[in-house]
Design a protein around this motif. Sequence first.
Motif, PDB file in Angstrom:
ATOM      1  N   ALA A  25       3.823 128.005 -20.826  1.00  0.00           N
ATOM      2  CA  ALA A  25       4.482 128.929 -21.330  1.00  0.00           C
ATOM      3  C   ALA A  25       6.146 128.895 -21.346  1.00  0.00           C
ATOM      4  O   ALA A  25       6.665 129.216 -22.451  1.00  0.00           O
ATOM      5  CB  ALA A  25       4.123 130.282 -20.709  1.00  0.00           C
ATOM      6  N   SER A  26       6.569 128.637 -20.214  1.00  0.00           N
ATOM      7  CA  SER A  26       7.998 128.441 -19.944  1.00  0.00           C
ATOM      8  C   SER A  26       8.601 127.349 -20.907  1.00  0.00           C
ATOM      9  O   SER A  26       9.576 127.358 -21.520  1.00  0.00           O
ATOM     10  CB  SER A  26       8.393 128.247 -18.614  1.00  0.00           C
ATOM     11  OG  SER A  26       7.994 127.041 -17.984  1.00  0.00           O
ATOM     12  N   ALA A  28       7.203 125.970 -23.533  1.00  0.00           N
ATOM     13  CA  ALA A  28       6.881 126.424 -24.924  1.00  0.00           C
ATOM     14  C   ALA A  28       8.060 127.446 -25.234  1.00  0.00           C
ATOM     15  O   ALA A  28       8.722 127.392 -26.459  1.00  0.00           O
ATOM     16  CB  ALA A  28       5.721 127.204 -25.226  1.00  0.00           C
ATOM     17  N   ARG A  29       8.446 128.476 -24.427  1.00  0.00           N
ATOM     18  CA  ARG A  29       9.724 129.260 -24.755  1.00  0.00           C
ATOM     19  C   ARG A  29      10.928 128.685 -24.782  1.00  0.00           C
ATOM     20  O   ARG A  29      11.679 128.795 -25.652  1.00  0.00           O
ATOM     21  CB  ARG A  29       9.688 130.292 -23.626  1.00  0.00           C
ATOM     22  CG  ARG A  29      10.956 131.484 -23.757  1.00  0.00           C
ATOM     23  CD  ARG A  29      10.851 132.140 -24.928  1.00  0.00           C
ATOM     24  NE  ARG A  29       9.727 132.913 -25.081  1.00  0.00           N
ATOM     25  CZ  ARG A  29       9.376 133.608 -26.179  1.00  0.00           C
ATOM     26  NH1 ARG A  29      10.338 133.425 -27.245  1.00  0.00           N
ATOM     27  NH2 ARG A  29       8.279 134.101 -26.247  1.00  0.00           N
ATOM     28  N   ARG A  30      11.105 127.549 -23.910  1.00  0.00           N
ATOM     29  CA  ARG A  30      12.424 126.747 -23.994  1.00  0.00           C
ATOM     30  C   ARG A  30      12.558 126.054 -25.303  1.00  0.00           C
ATOM     31  O   ARG A  30      13.588 125.904 -25.946  1.00  0.00           O
ATOM     32  CB  ARG A  30      12.609 125.865 -22.931  1.00  0.00           C
ATOM     33  CG  ARG A  30      13.038 126.576 -21.569  1.00  0.00           C
ATOM     34  CD  ARG A  30      12.918 125.192 -20.539  1.00  0.00           C
ATOM     35  NE  ARG A  30      12.040 124.312 -20.572  1.00  0.00           N
ATOM     36  CZ  ARG A  30      11.293 123.595 -19.661  1.00  0.00           C
ATOM     37  NH1 ARG A  30      11.925 123.663 -18.344  1.00  0.00           N
ATOM     38  NH2 ARG A  30      10.069 122.975 -19.828  1.00  0.00           N
ATOM     39  N   TRP A  32      10.941 126.902 -28.117  1.00  0.00           N
ATOM     40  CA  TRP A  32      11.149 127.759 -28.970  1.00  0.00           C
ATOM     41  C   TRP A  32      12.566 128.160 -29.243  1.00  0.00           C
ATOM     42  O   TRP A  32      13.299 128.404 -30.236  1.00  0.00           O
ATOM     43  CB  TRP A  32      10.247 128.958 -29.002  1.00  0.00           C
ATOM     44  CG  TRP A  32      10.324 130.137 -30.043  1.00  0.00           C
ATOM     45  CD1 TRP A  32      10.728 131.260 -29.816  1.00  0.00           C
ATOM     46  CD2 TRP A  32      10.187 130.050 -31.518  1.00  0.00           C
ATOM     47  NE1 TRP A  32      10.982 131.892 -30.949  1.00  0.00           N
ATOM     48  CE2 TRP A  32      10.517 131.160 -32.122  1.00  0.00           C
ATOM     49  CE3 TRP A  32       9.467 129.001 -32.081  1.00  0.00           C
ATOM     50  CZ2 TRP A  32      10.298 131.315 -33.192  1.00  0.00           C
ATOM     51  CZ3 TRP A  32       9.432 129.315 -33.544  1.00  0.00           C
ATOM     52  CH2 TRP A  32       9.986 130.210 -34.146  1.00  0.00           C
ATOM     53  N   ASP A  33      13.103 128.758 -27.952  1.00  0.00           N
ATOM     54  CA  ASP A  33      14.539 128.999 -27.858  1.00  0.00           C
ATOM     55  C   ASP A  33      15.302 127.944 -28.445  1.00  0.00           C
ATOM     56  O   ASP A  33      16.448 128.323 -29.188  1.00  0.00           O
ATOM     57  CB  ASP A  33      14.934 129.434 -26.382  1.00  0.00           C
ATOM     58  CG  ASP A  33      14.222 130.933 -26.172  1.00  0.00           C
ATOM     59  OD1 ASP A  33      13.945 131.553 -27.071  1.00  0.00           O
ATOM     60  OD2 ASP A  33      14.156 131.093 -24.738  1.00  0.00           O
TER      61      ASP A  33
END
Length: 134
Positions: A25-26, A28-30, A32-33
């Motif tokens: 998840a982290s 994927a978040r990085r 995406w950001d």
Amino acid sequence: MATGWWSVLKTVPWSEVINAAPQVASGARRLWDSVARKPGTGAGMAAEPMVDDVAEEDVFGSLVLRVDRNEATLNDLHKQMLQASEIIANLADQNAQMIAKMELARTRVLWMGVATAVSSILALVALAIVMART
């Protein structure tokens, strides 16, 4: 049919999946950001208008600036590709672990089926012997 799926879901190593979920998840978040903060396609890089009376040095300078921008964009895209590859590798690893656990569960169910069949046959033979004696 639902019972079969339930037994499969019970054999999934959820503790390993849950432990690996924050990392995925982290990542994927990085990713995406990183993608979300980039301007749209070409919105921030509008070509500078070329005027006929602009000096040759200015044209050369603007071309160098555009090349530098393109190189920076290319480097950012390469970093994003590496991050996406890392996430895909993590997901593939989890998928392989889950498939191995499912294969182990399938093998165990097969052996339990064989054991049940053998036990049933032995019970029927024993029952037939007892019935024959009486």
